[in-house]
Every structure is written in structure tokens, then in C-alpha cells.
Design a protein around this motif. Structure first.
Motif, mmCIF file in Angstrom:
data_model
loop_
_atom_site.group_PDB
_atom_site.id
_atom_site.type_symbol
_atom_site.label_atom_id
_atom_site.label_comp_id
_atom_site.label_asym_id
_atom_site.label_seq_id
_atom_site.Cartn_x
_atom_site.Cartn_y
_atom_site.Cartn_z
ATOM 1 N N GLU A 147 32.383 7.657 27.276
ATOM 2 C CA GLU A 147 32.050 8.947 26.687
ATOM 3 C C GLU A 147 33.166 9.415 25.761
ATOM 4 O OE1 GLU A 147 31.553 11.166 30.288
ATOM 5 O OE2 GLU A 147 33.688 11.602 30.493
ATOM 6 N N ARG A 148 32.887 10.435 24.953
ATOM 7 C CA ARG A 148 33.857 10.936 24.000
ATOM 8 C C ARG A 148 34.916 11.792 24.708
ATOM 9 N NH1 ARG A 148 31.692 14.530 21.165
ATOM 10 N NH2 ARG A 148 32.987 14.377 19.280
ATOM 11 N N LEU A 149 36.011 12.057 23.980
ATOM 12 C CA LEU A 149 37.116 12.813 24.547
ATOM 13 C C LEU A 149 36.698 14.198 25.050
ATOM 14 C CD1 LEU A 149 40.170 13.018 25.144
ATOM 15 C CD2 LEU A 149 40.460 13.875 22.806
ATOM 16 N N PRO A 150 35.897 14.976 24.304
ATOM 17 C CA PRO A 150 35.527 16.306 24.801
ATOM 18 C C PRO A 150 34.833 16.245 26.163
ATOM 19 C CG PRO A 150 35.012 16.122 22.472
ATOM 20 C CD PRO A 150 35.382 14.741 22.929
ATOM 21 N N GLU A 151 33.937 15.258 26.347
ATOM 22 C CA GLU A 151 33.238 15.131 27.625
ATOM 23 C C GLU A 151 34.207 14.762 28.745
ATOM 24 O OE1 GLU A 151 32.088 13.813 24.770
ATOM 25 O OE2 GLU A 151 30.350 15.130 24.506
ATOM 26 N N THR A 152 35.150 13.870 28.438
ATOM 27 C CA THR A 152 36.124 13.471 29.450
ATOM 28 C C THR A 152 37.020 14.649 29.832
ATOM 29 O OG1 THR A 152 36.146 11.162 28.714
ATOM 30 C CG2 THR A 152 38.055 11.927 29.942
ATOM 31 N N ALA A 153 37.444 15.436 28.839
ATOM 32 C CA ALA A 153 38.280 16.603 29.130
ATOM 33 C C ALA A 153 37.544 17.597 30.032
ATOM 34 C CB ALA A 153 38.710 17.267 27.825
ATOM 35 N N ARG A 154 36.283 17.839 29.734
ATOM 36 C CA ARG A 154 35.506 18.754 30.582
ATOM 37 C C ARG A 154 35.356 18.200 31.995
ATOM 38 N NH1 ARG A 154 32.485 19.644 25.759
ATOM 39 N NH2 ARG A 154 30.946 18.057 26.348
ATOM 40 N N ARG A 155 35.139 16.920 32.095
ATOM 41 C CA ARG A 155 34.996 16.289 33.404
ATOM 42 C C ARG A 155 36.264 16.480 34.254
ATOM 43 N NH1 ARG A 155 31.677 12.356 35.172
ATOM 44 N NH2 ARG A 155 30.900 11.910 33.058
ATOM 45 N N LEU A 156 37.425 16.417 33.584
ATOM 46 C CA LEU A 156 38.699 16.507 34.282
ATOM 47 C C LEU A 156 39.240 17.939 34.343
ATOM 48 C CD1 LEU A 156 40.391 13.292 32.834
ATOM 49 C CD2 LEU A 156 39.185 13.574 35.007
ATOM 50 N N HIS A 157 38.463 18.901 33.790
ATOM 51 C CA HIS A 157 38.798 20.326 33.868
ATOM 52 C C HIS A 157 40.117 20.657 33.155
ATOM 53 C CE1 HIS A 157 35.535 20.528 36.763
ATOM 54 N NE2 HIS A 157 36.149 19.617 37.500
ATOM 55 N N VAL A 158 40.301 20.037 31.989
ATOM 56 C CA VAL A 158 41.455 20.362 31.142
ATOM 57 C C VAL A 158 40.947 20.505 29.715
ATOM 58 C CG1 VAL A 158 43.142 19.155 32.594
ATOM 59 C CG2 VAL A 158 41.982 17.903 30.743
ATOM 60 N N SER A 159 41.790 21.099 28.867
ATOM 61 C CA SER A 159 41.380 21.245 27.473
ATOM 62 C C SER A 159 41.509 19.898 26.756
ATOM 63 C CB SER A 159 42.249 22.283 26.761
ATOM 64 O OG SER A 159 43.568 21.792 26.557
ATOM 65 N N GLU A 160 40.724 19.756 25.694
ATOM 66 C CA GLU A 160 40.780 18.526 24.913
ATOM 67 C C GLU A 160 42.179 18.309 24.336
ATOM 68 O OE1 GLU A 160 38.658 16.667 20.894
ATOM 69 O OE2 GLU A 160 37.723 18.343 21.977
ATOM 70 N N ARG A 161 42.785 19.367 23.831
ATOM 71 C CA ARG A 161 44.121 19.256 23.243
ATOM 72 C C ARG A 161 45.159 18.853 24.287
ATOM 73 N NH1 ARG A 161 47.274 24.124 19.970
ATOM 74 N NH2 ARG A 161 49.197 22.949 19.510
ATOM 75 N N HIS A 162 45.069 19.460 25.464
ATOM 76 C CA HIS A 162 46.026 19.129 26.530
ATOM 77 C C HIS A 162 45.873 17.682 26.956
ATOM 78 C CE1 HIS A 162 48.605 19.587 29.997
ATOM 79 N NE2 HIS A 162 47.634 19.179 30.799
ATOM 80 N N LEU A 163 44.644 17.219 27.100
ATOM 81 C CA LEU A 163 44.415 15.841 27.517
ATOM 82 C C LEU A 163 44.920 14.857 26.466
ATOM 83 C CD1 LEU A 163 43.339 13.794 29.504
ATOM 84 C CD2 LEU A 163 41.061 14.060 28.489
ATOM 85 N N ARG A 164 44.691 15.168 25.180
ATOM 86 C CA ARG A 164 45.157 14.277 24.122
ATOM 87 C C ARG A 164 46.680 14.171 24.140
ATOM 88 N NH1 ARG A 164 43.184 16.765 20.240
ATOM 89 N NH2 ARG A 164 41.251 15.576 19.898
ATOM 90 N N THR A 165 47.364 15.307 24.286
ATOM 91 C CA THR A 165 48.826 15.310 24.314
ATOM 92 C C THR A 165 49.357 14.562 25.540
ATOM 93 O OG1 THR A 165 48.911 17.424 23.136
ATOM 94 C CG2 THR A 165 50.874 16.770 24.367
#
Length: 232
Positions: free
Chosen positions: A142-160
Motif C-alpha cells: 500500500e501507499r505511504l499515507p495508508e501505512t501511516a494511518r495504519r500505524l497511527h502516525v502522520s505521513e511526514r513523521h513516518l517518512r522522517t
């Protein structure tokens, strides 16, 4: 489960005189004893492109490859600082790294055990490593936004967090693993089927990404027509 695997450092392909170091999202601790008696204890960061070099025999090579998300725990620095780099362990661990190197030189037959013990002493609970490791499981699906939501963090935080822990961005992580999947499936699939099965939109997408990462088109790579040698 240990956050590392012990395996061979270099992967071989093409004609028997050439070694290929494939692109990889992993970071490794490598100990090598060369025929002339020279030893190396190095950390090899993620590799964003393939490298080709003349075959070089070694008497012993031990590679402790860190599982995705865990390398920073053992290197002590953001893994993004190690991307496409090979660094002496002593530069990262200081005297502790030098002592491990001395112990390996004195007892190379026990290299695996010595490295395992040294890494075990550095294992700590790290929620961010566990989170990034979990993210690597989902990004191929899945794409990054979906993964971030799954892990309950923001997309920017997860990327960093991901880039610091793995050494490449989530997008580059997916790209490199797609190329590796092509190489693993090329014997059973080809053309459009190979592209779709490896996660590409179409064959032209696969062709462009493979050439950019491996330095040659897939057909040339399979024929052993590899780029000029570089330093191992």
C-alpha cells in the motif's frame, strides 16, 4: 527473533570473473579476511544502485545484515548518513569497534560468535525501530499515507523516521525492492507479466526503473553485459 541475519557479503552474477553488489535497503556489519592477511571490519549502508567489480577471493567473510528499521540501534547514527557508504566500524563505535576488530583478528574462526555477542550487547528496546520495521511490511502492499494511518502516525513523521532508520525514503525503499523482485522472478516470468508481478504499472515502467538502478537494461544484465568495474 534477532534483529540481524548472518549471511554472505557479496552476491555474484554474470561471468565468473565479475561480482555484482545488488542495490539493497539493508545495512550490514562485515568482517573480511583477504588472502594477503589484511582484515576489514566495516559497516556497509543501504545501496541505491548496483556496483560491479572484479572477483576478489577472501579467506573469510561474515556479514551481519540488520533487519529493516534496526540498523540505527547498532550503528549509533542515522542510517541516512551511511547510504551508499562503507565505513570502518571503529569510526562509529570508537574503541569498542577497535576492540572487536582485534578480537576477530586474534580468533577469526570464531568470528560469527564474536560478532553475535557484540551485537547482543547493543540490543535495546526501541519503539521507533519496531514501528519502522512494521512499516516495511506494509509499504510493498500500500501507499505511504495508508501505512501511516495504519500505524497511527502522520505521513511526514513516518517518512522522517523511516529515512533515518532505514537510510532511504519509503518511496526509494519500494523502488529498490521492486528491482530485486524482478531479479528474483526473471527466471519464471518475462515481459508484461514480470512487470505486473513485480509491482510495476507496466513494462516500460519496469524497464526505466531497472536501468536507472542497475546501470544497464534487463536484457544486457541477463546476458552478462555489465557496466565497467568499480572498486569493491
Amino acid at each position: 527473533m534477532k534483529p540481524w541475519d548472518i549471511r554472505t557479503a557479496c552476491e555474484r552474477t554474470g561471468d565468473e570473473q565479475t561480482l555484482t553488489r545488488l542495490p539493497s535497503t539493508s545495512t550490514s556489519l562485515i568482517f573480511a579476511v583477504l588472502p594477503e592477511g589484511v582484515t576489514r571490519l566495516l559497516v556497509m549502508g543501504p545501496r541505491t544502485h548496483a556496483a560491479y567489480f572484479p572477483r576478489k577471493d577472501s579467506l573469510l567473510t561474515v556479514n551481519a545484515q540488520f533487519r529493516p528499521g534496526w540498523a540505527r540501534t547498532f550503528t549509533g547514527v542515522p542510517v541516512s548518513e551511511l547510504t551508499d557508504q562503507v565505513v570502518p566500524l571503529g569510526d562509529l563505535w570508537g574503541k569498542e569497534g577497535d576492540r572487536l576488530h582485534d578480537a576477530l583478528i586474534a580468533d577469526p574462526a570464531n568470528a560469527v560468535g564474536l560478532i553475535e555477542n557484540a551485537l547482543s550487547e547493543r540490543v535495546t528496546e526501541d519503539p521507533s525501530s519496531a514501528l519502522v520495521h512494521e512499516a516495511t511490511r506494509w509499504l510493498s502492499q500500500e501507499r505511504l499515507p495508508e501505512t501511516a494511518r495504519r500505524l497511527h502516525v502522520s505521513e511526514r513523521h513516518l517518512r522522517t523516521l523511516f529515512t533515518g532508520a532505514v537510510g532511504v525514503s519509503p518511496k526509494r525503499f519500494v523502488q529498490l525492492n521492486r528491482v530485486r523482485k524482478v531479479l528474483s522472478q526473471v527466471g519464471t516470468q518475462k515481459g508484461a507479466q514480470l512487470a505486473i508481478g513485480s509491482g510495476y504499472y507496466d513494462q516500460s515502467h519496469m524497464t526505466a526503473e531497472f536501468r536507472a538502478t542497475m546501470g544497464v537494461p534487463l536484457s544486457r544484465y541477463l546476458a552478462g553485459d555489465l557496466p565497467a568495474d568499480s572498486v569493491c
